[in-house]
Design an enzyme around this catalytic site. Structure first.
Site, PDB file in Angstrom:
ATOM      1  CB  CYS A   2     108.809  52.560  32.060  1.00 54.86           C
ATOM      2  SG  CYS A   2     107.938  51.309  31.077  1.00 54.86           S
ATOM      3  CD  GLU A 114     107.169  51.174  39.151  1.00 56.78           C
ATOM      4  OE1 GLU A 114     107.874  50.306  39.725  1.00 56.78           O
ATOM      5  OE2 GLU A 114     107.533  51.797  38.155  1.00 56.78           O
TER       6      GLU A 114
END
Length: 271
Positions: A2, A114
């Site tokens: 993350c 992402e």
């Protein structure tokens, strides 16, 4: 991993969702749609109030810096490299094990970003080797629109170069726990592109479902084996993912427009 996420919900909404009893209006952060490492972020934690006197944990919304600095660190210089802790090893790594035992938090988000990489690039990343530049960004978020509650840790660090009354004498920092990405189908997948989270990236933030929030935040729970059971990934099929503009790749860009779903990946990307 993350490395970037969106947090657009205010204290009032978070207070209702997480049953928060205390937050300082002076620590209220503006909505941030491009949260990057070393930024100040909101977290939820259970901790006694300083002036309460009875030691009873109170659920609070606090403002912390993203990038954990261990209490024993000589300086905070490595914080940007400690934004994530792996669920598989968090109980044994020197930088995280004390926080895992006693200082756990929830990092609320709308979802995380992402960047899709090709098969060979993903294999290199799993091995810890350098990969080529990022490609198409995707936004990953709960399919039902609920808060994405990321498991986190927090820690205190004392800057010994400053006097006790200096506002920067104490740092309070946090890290997001990650786990292996789901290989099962997404609840809602893009028409073109990856069909599972594992096809986007081999790691993902560990999402805590509401039935685990109280146990995770309870500072009285300190047994590593008991706590590790809480790190089991949530049931599959809760997430959706969709392509967003490459504008999110620049940390200077910020706003709800970054969450706008593209009908298809941008031209020149992998899919």
């Amino acid at each position: 991993m993350c490395g970037r996420y969106a947090a657009g919900r205010g204290p009032e909404e978070l207070a209702g969702v997480f049953e928060i009893r205390r937050w300082d209006p002076e620590e209220t952060l503006e909505p941030d749609y491009n949260v990057a490492p070393t930024k100040e972020v909101h977290v939820i934690l259970d901790r006694p109030l300083k002036d309460a006197g009875d030691g009873t944990p109170v659920r609070q919304l606090r403002k912390l810096r993203w990038g954990l600095v261990p209490s024993w660190a000589k300086s905070p210089e490595g914080a940007a490299r400690m934004i994530n802790a792996r669920a598989e090893t968090v109980h044994e790594k020197p930088s995280y094990r004390r926080a895992f035992a006693a200082r756990r938090c929830v990092v609320p988000a709308d979802g995380y970003y992402e960047w899709v990489t090709g098969t060979q690039e993903r294999e290199l990343e799993v091995e810890g080797r350098r990969k080529r530049p990022r490609k198409q960004p995707y936004f990953v978020t709960p399919a039902d629109g609920s808060v994405f509650a990321m498991a986190g840790l927090y820690e205190f660090w004392r800057d010994r170069t400053l006097p006790d009354d200096h506002p920067r004498a104490w740092w309070v920092t946090c890290s997001v726990i990650t786990t292996e990405a789901e290989s099962t189908p997404l609840a809602v997948a893009p028409a073109e592109g990856p069909g599972s989270l594992a096809e986007i990236h081999p790691r993902m933030p560990l999402m805590l479902t509401p039935d685990r929030w109280d146990a995770w935040l309870d500072p009285a729970r300190t047994d590593p084996d008991d706590l590790r059971a809480l790190l089991t990934p949530p049931p599959p099929g809760l997430m959706r993912a969709y392509p967003v503009s490459t504008a999110v790749s620049n940390v200077r860009n910020n706003g709800p427009e970054l969450l706008k779903e593209l009908p298809a990946p941008e031209e020149g990307t992998l899919f």
